[in-house]
Write a protein that holds these residues in place. Structure first.
Motif, PDB file in Angstrom:
ATOM      1  N   MET A  51       0.643  -1.126   0.132  1.00  0.00           N
ATOM      2  CA  MET A  51       0.044  -0.031  -0.054  1.00  0.00           C
ATOM      3  C   MET A  51       0.923   1.271  -0.090  1.00  0.00           C
ATOM      4  O   MET A  51       0.605   2.193  -0.683  1.00  0.00           O
ATOM      5  CB  MET A  51      -1.042   0.036   1.392  1.00  0.00           C
ATOM      6  N   ASP A  52       2.004   1.344   0.937  1.00  0.00           N
ATOM      7  CA  ASP A  52       2.812   2.427   0.941  1.00  0.00           C
ATOM      8  C   ASP A  52       3.505   2.610  -0.817  1.00  0.00           C
ATOM      9  O   ASP A  52       3.813   3.769  -0.925  1.00  0.00           O
ATOM     10  CB  ASP A  52       3.891   2.231   1.853  1.00  0.00           C
ATOM     11  N   ARG A  53       3.889   1.535  -1.200  1.00  0.00           N
ATOM     12  CA  ARG A  53       4.296   1.674  -2.453  1.00  0.00           C
ATOM     13  C   ARG A  53       3.332   2.395  -3.562  1.00  0.00           C
ATOM     14  O   ARG A  53       3.672   3.239  -4.361  1.00  0.00           O
ATOM     15  CB  ARG A  53       4.594   0.403  -3.160  1.00  0.00           C
ATOM     16  N   ASP A  54       2.108   2.037  -3.372  1.00  0.00           N
ATOM     17  CA  ASP A  54       1.138   2.805  -4.401  1.00  0.00           C
ATOM     18  C   ASP A  54       1.142   4.359  -3.944  1.00  0.00           C
ATOM     19  O   ASP A  54       1.125   5.210  -4.917  1.00  0.00           O
ATOM     20  CB  ASP A  54      -0.209   2.258  -3.931  1.00  0.00           C
ATOM     21  N   ARG A  55       1.032   4.686  -2.730  1.00  0.00           N
ATOM     22  CA  ARG A  55       1.294   6.105  -2.337  1.00  0.00           C
ATOM     23  C   ARG A  55       2.258   6.597  -2.800  1.00  0.00           C
ATOM     24  O   ARG A  55       2.286   7.875  -3.189  1.00  0.00           O
ATOM     25  CB  ARG A  55       0.987   6.217  -0.815  1.00  0.00           C
ATOM     26  N   LEU A  56       3.488   6.055  -2.598  1.00  0.00           N
ATOM     27  CA  LEU A  56       4.842   6.667  -3.123  1.00  0.00           C
ATOM     28  C   LEU A  56       4.897   6.869  -4.533  1.00  0.00           C
ATOM     29  O   LEU A  56       5.604   7.604  -5.096  1.00  0.00           O
ATOM     30  CB  LEU A  56       5.976   5.780  -2.698  1.00  0.00           C
ATOM     31  N   THR A  58      -0.477  12.667   0.770  1.00  0.00           N
ATOM     32  CA  THR A  58      -0.396  11.494  -0.197  1.00  0.00           C
ATOM     33  C   THR A  58       0.292  10.071   0.651  1.00  0.00           C
ATOM     34  O   THR A  58      -0.529   9.009   0.596  1.00  0.00           O
ATOM     35  CB  THR A  58       0.184  11.588  -1.336  1.00  0.00           C
ATOM     36  N   LEU A  59       0.939  10.182   1.423  1.00  0.00           N
ATOM     37  CA  LEU A  59       1.643   9.048   2.083  1.00  0.00           C
ATOM     38  C   LEU A  59       1.040   8.850   3.713  1.00  0.00           C
ATOM     39  O   LEU A  59       1.188   7.804   4.071  1.00  0.00           O
ATOM     40  CB  LEU A  59       3.142   9.689   2.488  1.00  0.00           C
ATOM     41  N   GLY A  60       0.086   9.751   4.086  1.00  0.00           N
ATOM     42  CA  GLY A  60      -0.599   9.429   5.184  1.00  0.00           C
ATOM     43  C   GLY A  60       0.067   9.758   6.520  1.00  0.00           C
ATOM     44  O   GLY A  60      -0.137   8.947   7.370  1.00  0.00           O
ATOM     45  N   VAL A  61       0.914  10.594   6.449  1.00  0.00           N
ATOM     46  CA  VAL A  61       1.940  10.980   7.520  1.00  0.00           C
ATOM     47  C   VAL A  61       1.871  12.240   8.181  1.00  0.00           C
ATOM     48  O   VAL A  61       1.396  13.184   7.453  1.00  0.00           O
ATOM     49  CB  VAL A  61       3.509  10.478   7.441  1.00  0.00           C
ATOM     50  N   GLY A  62       2.298  12.389   9.388  1.00  0.00           N
ATOM     51  CA  GLY A  62       2.062  13.587   9.969  1.00  0.00           C
ATOM     52  C   GLY A  62       3.300  14.627  10.213  1.00  0.00           C
ATOM     53  O   GLY A  62       3.080  15.747  10.545  1.00  0.00           O
ATOM     54  N   GLU A  63       4.425  14.133   9.868  1.00  0.00           N
ATOM     55  CA  GLU A  63       5.483  14.890   9.961  1.00  0.00           C
ATOM     56  C   GLU A  63       6.480  14.760   8.705  1.00  0.00           C
ATOM     57  O   GLU A  63       6.405  13.704   7.885  1.00  0.00           O
ATOM     58  CB  GLU A  63       6.482  14.204  10.946  1.00  0.00           C
ATOM     59  N   ARG A  64       7.074  15.829   8.254  1.00  0.00           N
ATOM     60  CA  ARG A  64       7.762  15.868   6.899  1.00  0.00           C
ATOM     61  C   ARG A  64       8.990  14.846   7.067  1.00  0.00           C
ATOM     62  O   ARG A  64       9.405  14.337   6.070  1.00  0.00           O
ATOM     63  CB  ARG A  64       8.210  17.151   6.597  1.00  0.00           C
ATOM     64  N   ARG A  65       9.499  14.632   8.277  1.00  0.00           N
ATOM     65  CA  ARG A  65      10.824  13.730   8.260  1.00  0.00           C
ATOM     66  C   ARG A  65      10.389  12.419   8.102  1.00  0.00           C
ATOM     67  O   ARG A  65      11.032  11.693   7.273  1.00  0.00           O
ATOM     68  CB  ARG A  65      11.493  13.973   9.606  1.00  0.00           C
TER      69      ARG A  65
END
Length: 152
Positions: A1-6, A50-57
């Motif tokens: 799933m992460d690969r699709d988002r990336l 797009t990646l579903g994360v809350g931090e830029r790092r």
């Protein structure tokens, strides 16, 4: 799933995240890409959504791991770890602090999100105590200087 988002990231978003991974600020990234710092922030925020994360790092780390390739071996993991340490301006330590007393700073391998509510409050209290003591020492020094000035 992460690969699709990336795979859905634009090239501009990827370029911004690569530089974030190198610990560059939006103001440092902007001239390199020929855009405004606000635009850099927008690209990074869109990538984070797009990646579903809350931090830029975290977004930058996901991209770096993805671009390192799926067939990473132990050597690739070690190189990625070394790059993380260098990018975080890791200072050499003789002995690491016990986890209980480890401050939530990147130079000690900690992250602010590692702290629970009680440890967070404990650190806030400890910092307040250090500031109060420092201020007291400063005032005592000023008082001593004023006494020296009066007796001369």
């Amino acid at each position: 799933m992460d690969r699709d988002r990336l795979d859905r990231l634009t090239e501009q978003q990827r370029a911004c995240l690569r530089m974030v991974y190198q610990h560059m600020t939006s103001k440092e990234i902007a001239p390199r890409l020929g855009i405004e710092p606000g635009s850099v922030d927008q690209h990074i925020k869109a990538a984070m959504r797009t990646l579903g994360v809350g931090e830029r790092r975290a977004a930058a780390r996901m991209l770096a791991e993805h671009e390192a390739g799926g067939e990473r071996d132990a050597d690739a993991d070690r190189v990625l770890e070394m790059h993380e340490e260098q990018a975080g301006f890791e200072a050499g330590h003789a002995r690491p602090l016990p986890a209980k007393f480890q401050p939530p700073l990147p130079v000690w391998g900690g992250k602010p999100s590692d702290l629970g509510p009680l440890r967070r409050l404990a650190w806030i209290f400890a910092i307040m105590l250090m500031v109060a003591l420092s201020f007291g020492v400063f005032l005592a020094g000023l008082e001593a200087l004023s006494r020296v000035g009066r007796h001369s």
